[in-house]
Design a protein around this motif. Structure first.
Motif, short mmCIF file in Angstrom:
data_model
loop_
_atom_site.label_atom_id
_atom_site.label_comp_id
_atom_site.label_asym_id
_atom_site.label_seq_id
_atom_site.Cartn_x
_atom_site.Cartn_y
_atom_site.Cartn_z
N UNK A 128 0.82 -1.21 0.00
CA UNK A 128 0.00 0.00 0.00
C UNK A 128 0.86 1.26 0.00
N UNK A 129 0.50 2.19 -0.91
CA UNK A 129 1.18 3.48 -1.02
C UNK A 129 0.36 4.63 -0.44
N UNK A 130 -0.93 4.42 -0.34
CA UNK A 130 -1.76 5.51 0.15
C UNK A 130 -3.24 5.16 0.10
N UNK A 131 -4.05 6.11 0.51
CA UNK A 131 -5.50 5.96 0.50
C UNK A 131 -6.11 7.26 0.01
N UNK A 132 -7.33 7.17 -0.49
CA UNK A 132 -7.96 8.39 -0.97
C UNK A 132 -9.38 8.14 -1.44
N UNK A 133 -9.91 9.12 -2.17
CA UNK A 133 -11.29 9.09 -2.65
C UNK A 133 -11.27 9.05 -4.18
N UNK A 134 -12.02 8.13 -4.74
CA UNK A 134 -12.09 8.01 -6.20
C UNK A 134 -12.86 9.20 -6.79
N UNK A 135 -12.26 9.85 -7.78
CA UNK A 135 -12.91 10.93 -8.50
C UNK A 135 -13.43 10.47 -9.86
N UNK A 136 -13.15 9.20 -10.16
CA UNK A 136 -13.67 8.57 -11.37
C UNK A 136 -14.07 7.15 -11.01
N UNK A 137 -14.97 6.58 -11.77
CA UNK A 137 -15.31 5.17 -11.55
C UNK A 137 -14.19 4.28 -12.07
N UNK A 138 -14.18 3.02 -11.64
CA UNK A 138 -13.17 2.09 -12.11
C UNK A 138 -13.25 1.88 -13.61
N UNK A 139 -14.46 1.82 -14.14
CA UNK A 139 -14.63 1.62 -15.58
C UNK A 139 -14.13 2.84 -16.35
N UNK A 140 -14.38 4.04 -15.83
CA UNK A 140 -13.89 5.25 -16.49
C UNK A 140 -12.36 5.29 -16.48
N UNK A 141 -11.76 4.83 -15.36
CA UNK A 141 -10.29 4.80 -15.32
C UNK A 141 -9.73 3.88 -16.39
N UNK A 142 -10.47 2.80 -16.69
CA UNK A 142 -10.01 1.86 -17.69
C UNK A 142 -10.24 2.32 -19.11
N UNK A 143 -11.23 3.21 -19.32
CA UNK A 143 -11.60 3.62 -20.66
C UNK A 143 -11.03 4.98 -21.07
N UNK A 144 -10.88 5.90 -20.11
CA UNK A 144 -10.41 7.24 -20.44
C UNK A 144 -8.88 7.28 -20.52
N UNK A 145 -8.37 8.36 -21.11
CA UNK A 145 -6.92 8.52 -21.24
C UNK A 145 -6.35 9.55 -20.29
N UNK A 146 -7.17 10.48 -19.84
CA UNK A 146 -6.69 11.47 -18.88
C UNK A 146 -7.84 11.90 -17.98
#
Length: 375
Positions: A128-146
């Motif tokens: 583990x490197x850290x913790x936080x709050x997702x600002x994008x969904x997991x699917x969006x992270x996989x589909x978007x480029x930035x």
């Protein structure tokens, strides 16, 4: 308490998978909840001497959220495969400097992550490197480029969790703190005896049915060698379990129960004053101070030395109050606070040590006793 543990476990299960709560907060560990500042209720959760997260009540959701710390993330990572985000090595130096995680730094993630979820970040080795709050969904992270992927709450160097293999119990906690408990008990008893002798007034104990007034009663009883009258103000907003507990406690102690009952006074007065607020506590004067003054005049000979369970750590206003004081709204009452410098953990350890029965509502997850509408 059982109710608190249930809330912690249920929230962890909801966020990270069934059964995770009991693994993170096991039965063979002592768990400490420490109140923290927030819009509503929030508590630091301490296991093995480490803050593993904060249990926060979200007003919008009307439910709890568990906010992981880095140590909490390490522990969750040992048991859960949900809400993880893998980080590219090139992004780590930026996180170390306090940056948030942008999408190019995401190497992979749980596809089921939803925007707003509490997530934990790992490196290529799974640490583990850290913790936080997702600002994008997991699917969006996989589909978007930035994009803005994760708002980082805490960064940590990749190390294993600090899990203490030793089990613990509250009996062991009492034994480990026995010297301190004896010291603060001796000081409180000495204070009670000294003030009682100096003031030479009829003694009573202000009793709300909560942990602090219970501890105060036990100390006064020890100090004076008898069970003093119990002064209980029923505001009409007390939960029935509290009223039953106070009455049962008085019977078991063979102590006089001096009580006033405000009945429906709150509901009648709220039509005039409106809802009470933190900076508009009209209800205290109407339901407590006024009835207290009347009860003292009628049943305590117009004067009493009332030992109270107020503590400095409860609020800023109480932190600056003298240990012995009077209130112009309650003529005839001189208040003295034997446990003014105690913290909440010392209070609970003392109650456990004395094997005293406490209000059953604590076991259901209540954190304080008194008016159920108190803001």
């Amino acid at each position: 308490m059982e109710g608190h543990i249930r809330s912690i476990r249920a929230t962890l299960d909801k966020q990270y998978g069934e059964g995770i709560g009991e693994k993170i907060v096991p039965n063979d560990k002592t768990v400490v909840m420490n109140k923290a500042g927030a819009l509503d209720a929030m508590y630091e959760i301490v296991v093995d001497g480490h803050i593993i997260g904060r249990l926060r009540f979200d007003i919008e959701k009307l439910d709890y959220t568990f906010l992981l710390t880095a140590e909490g993330g390490r522990r969750v990572s040992q048991h859960s495969k949900q809400k993880w985000v893998s980080v590219h090595g090139d992004a780590v130096p930026f996180l170390r400097k306090g940056a948030n995680l942008m999408l190019p730094g995401v190497a992979g993630c749980d596809a089921e992550i939803e925007e707003g979820d509490e997530v934990w970040l790992i490196d290529y080795d799974g640490l583990v490197l850290g913790v936080g709050i997702a600002r994008m969904s997991g699917r969006a992270m996989g589909e978007e480029e930035k994009g803005f992927a994760i708002k980082i709450r805490g960064f940590t160097e990749p190390i294993p969790p600090h899990v203490n293999p030793k089990t613990s119990s509250w009996e062991e906690a009492i034994e480990s703190n026995s010297a301190n408990l004896q010291s603060i008990e001796d000081e409180a008893i000495s204070f009670i005896q000294r003030i009682s002798k100096e003031k030479d007034l009829p003694v009573s104990v202000g009793f709300s049915g909560g942990k602090d007034s219970l501890t105060t009663y036990l100390l006064v009883e020890k100090a004076l060698g008898f069970s003093p009258p119990i002064f209980f103000l029923n505001t009409g907003l007390e939960l029935p379990e509290t009223v039953d507990y106070v009455e049962r406690f008085a019977v078991e102690r063979e102590a006089d129960l001096i009580s006033s009952d405000a009945g429906d006074q709150f509901w009648e007065s709220v039509q005039t004053f409106g809802p009470p607020a933190r900076d508009f506590r009209w209800c205290c004067k109407v339901l407590k101070l006024g009835p207290a003054a009347l009860t003292i005049a009628e049943e305590l000979g117009s004067e009493t030395l009332a030992f109270m369970g107020q503590r400095k750590l409860e609020s800023f206003s109480r932190s600056v109050e003298p240990r012995v004081s009077s209130n112009p709204w309650v003529p005839g009452q001189l208040s003295a606070n034997p446990i003014q410098d105690w913290n909440a953990l010392e209070v609970w350890l003392y109650i456990f040590q004395e094997k005293a029965e406490f209000n059953p509502l604590y076991m259901e997850g209540y954190h304080r006793m008194g008016c159920y509408l108190c803001p």
